[in-house]
Design a protein around this motif. Structure first.
Motif: not given
Lengths: 175, 191
Positions: A138-146
């Motif tokens: 999820d953390d990676l996904l948040h980074d990518v979405l940012r």
């Protein structure tokens, strides 16, 4: 009118004040210059503006994952992004920029914005590579979405600047 | 005859140049705007100062006047009329600024000698700077009337409308100012 009056009237130029302080013109100039000229550092452009394609070496866009990215709805809403088709949206923006043309004199200004897109791609390169494996936290996904949010915003800004430039150029070359 | 023709064609050229400059300025040509400003600013400052009697106020007035004229240039139907049109804008703004300070002396108590038309031209020896200072020392209301009529060339009917007074008041205030001015300048002769 008697002679005294005639004398004063005939010599009224001799009663003029000598000079106008330069600050008056500075104020007039500031208030009469077009707002867009100040923002875009406008130069005199010839009637037939040279059109160029923007340099797109900064774009290293490719597929980020083997499968199209599907974002959980809640997350998508958090970043104001579509939960599918984000890559398609970005590709469309890039295609529109590639198809655009602006006068040579604006090229450097737009290059600055495009350079920011390039830095953004570099900054998130690791995260993008990890996303390609199809397995991510999820953390990676948040980074990518940012990253996607910032990129969409930058590309939108580039397109908006191009539109303003061409609109301004059209206004100033219409008889 | 030849001199008249030369003078006439020079005036026609000047009018054409002005019209062209105004048309360019109306399109936003900054160079044309600057040229119009430089051509008219000194005279407009003097016009404003004659009314406001304060240099800072006069500068404010012409700054505002020029900006308004450039913003409304497209509405000017005859570009050759720019100079007169600008001057009206400036005069209006200057008079507005002076409104609260304006005062017209009651003229029932006038006791000043009238001018004789055949008197020797004693005033020609007085430096223009001192004449200008004496004009600026005149009371507010009558100074405005004298400046607008004698130096700016407006008619009493126009001045009366601007100042919201009758034509006869404009004429009598003018005569009052003229007599005060003569008295002031004559006293300089004896210094």
């Amino acid at each position: 009118m008697n002679k005294f009056e005639e004398y004063l009237r005939n010599h009224r130029d001799q009663l003029d004040l000598p000079d106008v302080h330069p600050r008056v013109w500075e104020q007039v100039q500031q208030r009469t210059q077009p707002q867009r000229a100040r923002v875009y550092y406008l130069y005199r452009v010839a009637a037939a503006a040279a059109a160029i394609l923007l340099l797109l070496g900064v774009f290293q866009w490719g597929r980020h994952s083997a499968q199209p990215l599907v974002i959980p709805t809640a997350m998508a809403q958090q970043y104001d992004l579509p939960n599918t088709g984000i890559e398609t949206l970005i590709t469309e923006q890039i295609n529109n920029i590639q198809a655009a043309s602006v006068p040579v004199s604006y090229r450097d200004d737009l290059q600055l914005l495009l350079q920011q897109v390039h830095y953004l791609d570099q900054q998130y390169a690791t995260q993008r590579t990890s996303l390609q494996t199809g397995q991510y936290t999820d953390d990676l996904l948040h980074d990518v979405l940012r990253y996607y949010r910032a990129k969409v915003d930058l590309l939108t800004r580039v397109l908006s600047e191009i539109e303003k430039i061409n609109h301004y150029e059209k206004d100033n070359h219409t008889e | 005859m030849k001199n008249q023709k030369t003078a006439h064609s020079a005036r026609a050229n000047t009018a054409r140049n002005l019209s062209q400059r105004v048309r360019q300025a109306a399109k936003g040509d900054q160079r044309a705007i600057q040229q119009l400003y430089e051509q008219h600013a000194p005279a407009m400052l003097t016009t404003a100062y004659r009314i406001t009697n304060n240099l800072a106020d006069a500068e404010d007035v012409i700054q505002e006047g020029f900006v308004r004229s450039f913003q409304q240039l497209r509405k000017l139907q005859d570009p050759a009329a720019y100079s007169g049109w600008l001057k009206r804008i400036i005069v209006n703004l200057a008079l507005q600024k002076q409104r609260k300070r304006r005062h017209f002396a009651p003229l029932g108590q006038l006791d000043l000698p009238a001018a004789a038309d055949d008197e020797p031209a004693w005033y020609q020896s007085i430096p223009f700077a001192r004449i200008q200072a004496a004009i600026q020392d005149l009371p507010n209301g009558s100074r405005e009337v004298l400046s607008l009529y004698l130096l700016e060339g407006y008619k009493h009917r126009e001045i009366a409308e601007w100042l919201n007074i009758s034509v006869s008041t404009s004429k009598s205030q003018y005569q009052y100012a003229l007599r005060l001015l003569r008295q002031a300048l004559q006293s300089l002769r004896h210094e």
